[in-house]
Design an enzyme around this catalytic site. Structure first.
Site, PDB file in Angstrom:
ATOM      1  N   LYS A   1      39.610  42.709  37.613  1.00 30.77           N
ATOM      2  CA  LYS A   1      40.670  43.285  36.784  1.00 30.77           C
ATOM      3  C   LYS A   1      40.448  43.024  35.292  1.00 30.77           C
ATOM      4  O   LYS A   1      41.153  43.584  34.455  1.00 30.77           O
ATOM      5  CB  LYS A   1      42.027  42.718  37.202  1.00 30.77           C
ATOM      6  CG  LYS A   1      42.440  43.161  38.588  1.00 30.77           C
ATOM      7  CD  LYS A   1      43.790  42.582  38.956  1.00 30.77           C
ATOM      8  CE  LYS A   1      44.177  43.022  40.361  1.00 30.77           C
ATOM      9  NZ  LYS A   1      45.468  42.453  40.770  1.00 30.77           N
ATOM     10  N   CYS A   2      39.474  42.192  34.965  1.00 27.49           N
ATOM     11  CA  CYS A   2      39.208  41.813  33.575  1.00 27.49           C
ATOM     12  C   CYS A   2      38.122  42.721  32.995  1.00 27.49           C
ATOM     13  O   CYS A   2      37.006  42.793  33.517  1.00 27.49           O
ATOM     14  CB  CYS A   2      38.766  40.348  33.527  1.00 27.49           C
ATOM     15  SG  CYS A   2      38.201  39.806  31.903  1.00 27.49           S
TER      16      CYS A   2
END
Length: 119
Positions: free
Chosen positions: A11-12
């Site tokens: 998700k980063c």
């Protein structure tokens, strides 16, 4: 080819950028999704030591604040930081890449190039 490991959070955006740079170099790394497979204390201590950082340096400020942790209190010790990272792996700054050439917190993502195996 030397082994390359990335402590990754899909998700980063920075973590995804580093993974892409590793793959662009023709390397398929071992991917450790550290939110699902958190490192144990011994591994965290080794990563911190290998990077030449303090445990505090590995804490993500925004996530710590959202959890209500006073990460900059003068009474905090390394034990506090390791305990918090073990309890809340989201606190671990990412991405961390480990190669034979070193271990690095790759922020900005281009730092990964410094430790990738050479062709």
């Amino acid at each position: 080819m030397d082994k390359v490991t990335i402590y990754h959070n899909a998700k980063c955006s920075k973590s995804r950028e580093v993974l892409a740079l590793i793959r662009e170099a023709g390397i398929e790394p071992e991917i450790i999704s550290y939110l699902e497979q958190p490192p144990d204390r011994e591994t965290l201590e080794q990563l911190v030591a290998d990077m030449g950082l303090s445990p505090r340096d590995l804490i993500r400020d925004t996530d710590a604040r959202s959890l209500g942790l006073d990460i900059d209190a003068k009474h905090n010790t390394a034990d506090h930081y390791f305990k918090w990272m073990l309890e809340h792996p989201i606190l671990i700054n990412r991405p961390i890449v480990v190669t034979e050439r070193g271990t690095k917190l790759c922020r900005p993502p281009e730092l990964v190039r410094d430790i990738l195996p050479t062709a």
